[in-house]
Scaffold this motif. Structure first.
Motif: not given
Length: 223
Positions: A161-172, A180-181, A209-221
């Motif tokens: 579960q991911i916890r928002h600063p407001s206290g809301w929690m949801g699945p991840a 994914v959240w 809740m993440p405060t900054s996005p994780p690094p990702t690489g551009t790729e084809d699927v």
């Protein structure tokens, strides 16, 4: 195996359940009938090496909103879009170069309200009957594209579960470098339950809740 409509047998329980789907199955928030910007997302289920999966993208870290956040392909409706299906397919083509001719649309889910953005989102469920290679069409908008296996999404080790600063929690879900959240995880979690694919998972596994996005690489699927 596939049924008479060409969809795999494993999709049948989900499609049966969705005939009676309501907004309340996905969110506690009622959908306004007189406000909200119409939009749509494409929940594209496919099969790779005989295993079901779902197409997901990760937004570029430089975007002003939803930076770095995994999501279904989709976005706001354009005046020329005939309906939610047209919006979802157009957006997927623009974002990951998806060929609409390879997609069989199965169902529109109930429109869902996202208060923080003011969007009313119609999720469009579809079967990828002819998978092909996809990729971020504009790296300034999409950083990464992935086909996430359903087996990995329902693995209890990958759920939290991911916890928002407001206290809301949801699945991840933490799968293949993607966290994914939010709205996407909520819809995905509900669909996994409806299909009978979900497995018990530790609800006391909680992350902020993440405060900054994780690094990702551009790729084809690949297909």
């Amino acid at each position: 195996m596939t049924d008479g409509n060409g969809t795999p047998d494993w999709l049948a329980p989900l499609l049966d359940r969705l005939r009676d789907a309501r907004v309340e199955d996905f969110t506690r928030l009622p959908t306004p009938t007189d406000s909200g910007r119409p939009s749509a997302v494409l929940i594209l289920l496919g099969e790779h090496d005989g295993e079901p999966d779902v197409l997901m993208l990760q937004r570029a870290a430089t975007l002003r909103t939803h930076a770095g956040q995994p999501a279904f392909p989709g976005g706001a409706s354009d005046p020329g879009d005939a309906d939610a299906v047209a919006t979802a397919l157009r957006e997927a083509q623009e974002e990951v170069d998806l060929d609409p001719a390879t997609v069989t649309v199965l169902a529109d889910l109930p429109p869902l309200w996202i208060p923080v953005s003011g969007f009313v989102v119609t999720p469009v469920l579809a079967w990828w009957h002819a998978p092909h290679a996809v990729h971020p069409k504009d790296p300034a908008e999409v950083a990464h594209v992935a086909r996430l296996p359903i087996a990995e999404l329902v693995d209890p080790d990958n759920r939290l579960q991911i916890r928002h600063p407001s206290g809301w929690m949801g699945p991840a879900f933490q799968v293949r470098g993607m966290l994914v959240w939010g709205f996407t995880a909520g819809v995905l979690s509900a669909l996994l339950e409806m299909a009978g694919w979900a497995r018990p998972w530790p609800r006391d596994r909680i992350a902020d809740m993440p405060t900054s996005p994780p690094p990702t690489g551009t790729e084809d699927v690949p297909a």
